[in-house]
Write an enzyme that holds these catalytic residues in place. Structure first.
Site, PDB file in Angstrom:
ATOM      1  N   ASP A 191      13.156   0.267 -36.925  1.00  0.00           N
ATOM      2  CA  ASP A 191      13.793  -0.561 -35.903  1.00  0.00           C
ATOM      3  C   ASP A 191      14.573  -1.716 -36.490  1.00  0.00           C
ATOM      4  O   ASP A 191      14.467  -2.033 -37.660  1.00  0.00           O
ATOM      5  CB  ASP A 191      12.711  -1.260 -35.064  1.00  0.00           C
ATOM      6  CG  ASP A 191      12.052  -0.342 -34.088  1.00  0.00           C
ATOM      7  OD1 ASP A 191      12.592   0.739 -33.851  1.00  0.00           O
ATOM      8  OD2 ASP A 191      10.990  -0.737 -33.559  1.00  0.00           O
TER       9      ASP A 191
ATOM     10  N   LYS B 259      16.754  -1.368 -31.934  1.00  0.00           N
ATOM     11  CA  LYS B 259      16.997  -1.876 -30.595  1.00  0.00           C
ATOM     12  C   LYS B 259      17.249  -3.346 -30.729  1.00  0.00           C
ATOM     13  O   LYS B 259      16.476  -4.055 -31.334  1.00  0.00           O
ATOM     14  CB  LYS B 259      15.752  -1.710 -29.726  1.00  0.00           C
ATOM     15  CG  LYS B 259      15.425  -0.306 -29.378  1.00  0.00           C
ATOM     16  CD  LYS B 259      14.226  -0.325 -28.460  1.00  0.00           C
ATOM     17  CE  LYS B 259      13.189   0.667 -28.888  1.00  0.00           C
ATOM     18  NZ  LYS B 259      11.901   0.423 -28.288  1.00  0.00           N
TER      19      LYS B 259
ATOM     20  N   MET C  67       9.642 -12.145 -26.836  1.00  0.00           N
ATOM     21  CA  MET C  67      10.835 -11.708 -26.105  1.00  0.00           C
ATOM     22  C   MET C  67      11.163 -12.658 -24.961  1.00  0.00           C
ATOM     23  O   MET C  67      11.626 -12.223 -23.909  1.00  0.00           O
ATOM     24  CB  MET C  67      10.640 -10.282 -25.546  1.00  0.00           C
ATOM     25  CG  MET C  67      10.273  -9.269 -26.604  1.00  0.00           C
ATOM     26  SD  MET C  67       9.891  -7.661 -25.913  1.00  0.00           S
ATOM     27  CE  MET C  67       8.252  -7.901 -25.281  1.00  0.00           C
TER      28      MET C  67
HETATM   29  N1  SAH Z   1       5.474  -5.572 -32.415  1.00  0.00           N
HETATM   30  C1  SAH Z   1       6.109  -6.834 -32.652  1.00  0.00           C
HETATM   31  C2  SAH Z   1       6.752  -7.383 -31.401  1.00  0.00           C
HETATM   32  C3  SAH Z   1       7.893  -6.549 -30.896  1.00  0.00           C
HETATM   33  S1  SAH Z   1       8.662  -7.224 -29.476  1.00  0.00           S
HETATM   34  C4  SAH Z   1       5.089  -7.792 -33.236  1.00  0.00           C
HETATM   35  O1  SAH Z   1       3.899  -7.492 -33.241  1.00  0.00           O
HETATM   36  O2  SAH Z   1       5.498  -8.838 -33.740  1.00  0.00           O
HETATM   37  C5  SAH Z   1       9.964  -8.146 -30.202  1.00  0.00           C
HETATM   38  C6  SAH Z   1       9.684  -9.615 -30.112  1.00  0.00           C
HETATM   39  O3  SAH Z   1       8.794 -10.009 -31.124  1.00  0.00           O
HETATM   40  C7  SAH Z   1      10.884 -10.508 -30.321  1.00  0.00           C
HETATM   41  O4  SAH Z   1      11.630 -10.650 -29.153  1.00  0.00           O
HETATM   42  C8  SAH Z   1      10.227 -11.804 -30.708  1.00  0.00           C
HETATM   43  O5  SAH Z   1       9.717 -12.474 -29.588  1.00  0.00           O
HETATM   44  C9  SAH Z   1       9.046 -11.316 -31.498  1.00  0.00           C
HETATM   45  N2  SAH Z   1       9.304 -11.329 -32.953  1.00  0.00           N
HETATM   46  C10 SAH Z   1       9.308 -10.291 -33.778  1.00  0.00           C
HETATM   47  N3  SAH Z   1       9.514 -10.692 -35.052  1.00  0.00           N
HETATM   48  C11 SAH Z   1       9.609 -12.029 -35.000  1.00  0.00           C
HETATM   49  C12 SAH Z   1       9.774 -13.041 -35.980  1.00  0.00           C
HETATM   50  N4  SAH Z   1       9.901 -12.746 -37.271  1.00  0.00           N
HETATM   51  N5  SAH Z   1       9.816 -14.324 -35.586  1.00  0.00           N
HETATM   52  C13 SAH Z   1       9.689 -14.653 -34.291  1.00  0.00           C
HETATM   53  N6  SAH Z   1       9.522 -13.740 -33.321  1.00  0.00           N
HETATM   54  C14 SAH Z   1       9.479 -12.443 -33.673  1.00  0.00           C
END
Ligand code: SAH
Length: 521
Positions: free
Chosen positions: A47, A69, A184
């Site tokens: 992704d 995405k 998100m």
């Molecule tokens: N599975 C992922 C989340 C996926 S949804 C997890 O466990 O982290 C995607 C959301 O994750 C983004 O919109 C943001 O809110 C958050 N996100 C993912 N990576 C991030 C990062 N490095 N810093 C801040 N927010 C992050």
């Protein structure tokens, strides 16, 4: 027996899908198991948020499929991703489905697994470090703390709180005394904060937004529940970010660490050969910076192996073998074992090395280093040899085709018999992202350019041909590994802002870190 031959004719063994959490971005935060799966996968489906540094760990022949995405621009719809996983697995492949953070935390990993289960495809989950915990941690915020929060809740901020059938009970959330972490949620910031306030959460509750947490581009914004929306708008704060709500946010002043690192937020150009740049990139990351790889050197075999082979065959005739670089050591011994079959044939000559890193490369092969030039320069070796130890003695110097002549010249002048043999040649790399680097430099998106040898300088200048280098590098810190390299930088009409006092890669990164620390002080 009959059974064995029968099973050979059957359909290929079913594949397997590993749902692997890539962690939040810092490539060091993947699990050991996750990394193993990436390294052995036939196919990797990944992704937008899954670290590109991890993709580099894939087998060279692995199939890499990007299904990123980003907001609403889906490369592949979820149903197509599910279908892809099932199809590849049916072909008997070992698939890694790599997802940012943890695969089961808002990653739709659960849905993908359901599809696999329905299709009878074996799968395993390798959990990852979720950004919901890691981004706050890198911003200095513990999501739980005995004095602040005894619980933590992860919430999707994607949902519009004003919609009729919300899956989130905002009233309950507003009363929740623990830390709330919204993922998100950047686009919905206003709705989220207003809904929480409406149901009774104090408008003065400390909140933080952490964008690109754990990466060198991490950015945080601290405010209060009532102010955060306007503040984020004013600063143009963008996704992806987590929103942290709760008094634990106030610990950030004391517990912040990552954003205080000396190279934090700095992008640093690494010009040495690709094979050698990993260690340097790690050292830069360790200081909070981001290494941008721009190899200016590629290593080639010598134009003619005959002189090297002859030296290896007659190795016992030499009194000394002096190595001048790690690369020289690696390539010498690689060829040594292609020509000879036994390390004991090296028993005759004594061994010299320039610099501690070269020496440790020799020691790794179980060979003691008899003489080490501590100041990392050819001059250092010369100083260590009294004339009578050189006179009439035979020296072998296996090294790059083009190199400084100080050492062979000095030894010859002292009466030594010196054979210089080429163990490798350096050339310009075949492929290089020159245009991209030029625009990063002119947009001032690189904080520093590093040079680890004179060849990196001359090759860099050659690759930037046609540019006004002084203008291009204006405002960019130029860092050199030592005086010889610095001299080449200056010969090319460029300034040297940082010079390492220990002439190693670690010394260079340390000097750079000190330089930026002083600048921000
Ligand atoms: N599975 C992922 C989340 C996926 S949804 C997890 O466990 O982290 C995607 C959301 O994750 C983004 O919109 C943001 O809110 C958050 N996100 C993912 N990576 C991030 C990062 N490095 N810093 C801040 N927010 C992050």
């Amino acid at each position: 027996m009959a059974q064995t031959s029968k099973s050979k004719n059957e359909a290929p063994e079913s594949g397997i899908v590993y749902l692997v959490g890539a962690g939040p971005g810092d490539p060091g935060l993947i699990t050991v198991k996750g990394l193993e799966k990436i390294r052995s996968a036939d196919v990797i489906v990944y992704d937008y948020l899954a670290g590109s540094a991890l993709i580099r760990e894939a087998r060279p022949d692995a199939e890499l499929i990007y299904v990123g995405k980003k907001g609403k621009n889906h490369t592949l719809e979820q149903v197509d991703i599910n279908e892809l996983l099932v199809r590849k697995a049916t072909e008997g492949k070992k698939i890694v489905r790599l997802k940012g953070g943890d695969p089961y935390v808002f990653g739709r990993g659960g849905e993908e697994a359901e599809q696999l289960a329905a299709a009878g495809i074996p799968f395993e989950v390798v959990p990852g470090v979720t950004s919901a915990v890691a981004a706050p941690a890198y911003a200095g915020i513990p999501v739980t703390h005995r004095d602040h929060a005894s619980m933590v809740t992860f919430i999707t901020g994607h949902e519009d709180p004003t919609k009729e059938e919300s899956a989130i009970d905002w009233e309950v959330l507003a009363k929740n005394p623990g830390t709330l972490v919204f993922l998100m949620g950047v686009k919905n910031l206003q709705n989220i904060s207003e809904s929480l306030i409406k149901f009774g959460k104090s408008p003065s509750t400390p909140v933080a937004l952490v964008r690109w947490g754990t990466l060198p581009v991490q950015a945080s914004l601290v405010s209060t529940l009532s102010q955060i929306h306007e503040e984020a708008l004013r600063r143009g704060f963008q996704a992806p970010a987590v929103l942290v709500v709760g008094t634990a946010v106030s610990l950030r002043d004391t517990l912040g660490w990552f954003e205080k690192k000396p190279l934090f937020g700095k992008r640093i150009l690494v010009t040495r050969g690709r094979e050698q740049s990993k260690k340097m990139a790690d050292a830069i990351r360790d200081q909070g910076g981001e290494a941008v790889l721009f190899p200016t050197i590629s290593f080639l075999p010598p134009a003619d192996y005959a002189p090297l082979d002859e030296a290896i065959c007659n190795i016992a005739a030499y009194d000394w073998v002096i190595f001048t670089s790690v690369n020289g050591v690696e390539r010498f011994f690689q060829r040594f074992f292609e020509v000879q079959d036994d390390i004991r044939k090296m028993a005759g000559p004594r061994i010299g090395a320039i610099g501690p890193v070269t020496a440790s490369e020799i020691r790794k092969r179980g060979i003691k280093v008899d003489l080490l030039a501590k100041d990392f320069l050819a001059e250092g070796v010369l100083e260590l040899f009294p004339r009578k130890q050189v006179e009439g003695k035979r020296f072998l110097i296996p090294r790059a085709e083009k190199a400084r002549e100080i050492l062979p010249k000095g030894l010859t002048e002292m009466g030594g018999m010196v054979d210089v043999v080429s163990v490798y040649r350096t050339g310009l790399p075949e492929k290089a992202n020159v245009t991209e680097i030029k625009s990063s430099l002119s947009d001032k998106k690189l904080a520093a350019v590093t040079f680890t040898s004179s060849s990196t300088v001359t090759h860099f200048v050659e690759m930037m041909k046609g540019e006004n280098l002084t203008a291009l590098l204006d405002g960019v810190t130029i860092a050199s590994i030592g005086p010889v390299t610095s001299a080449t930088v200056k010969e090319n009409g460029l300034p040297v802002h940082v010079e390492a006092s220990t002439y190693t890669v670690d010394g260079l990164v340390k000097a750079l870190a000190e330089y930026f620390r002083d600048q921000s002080a």
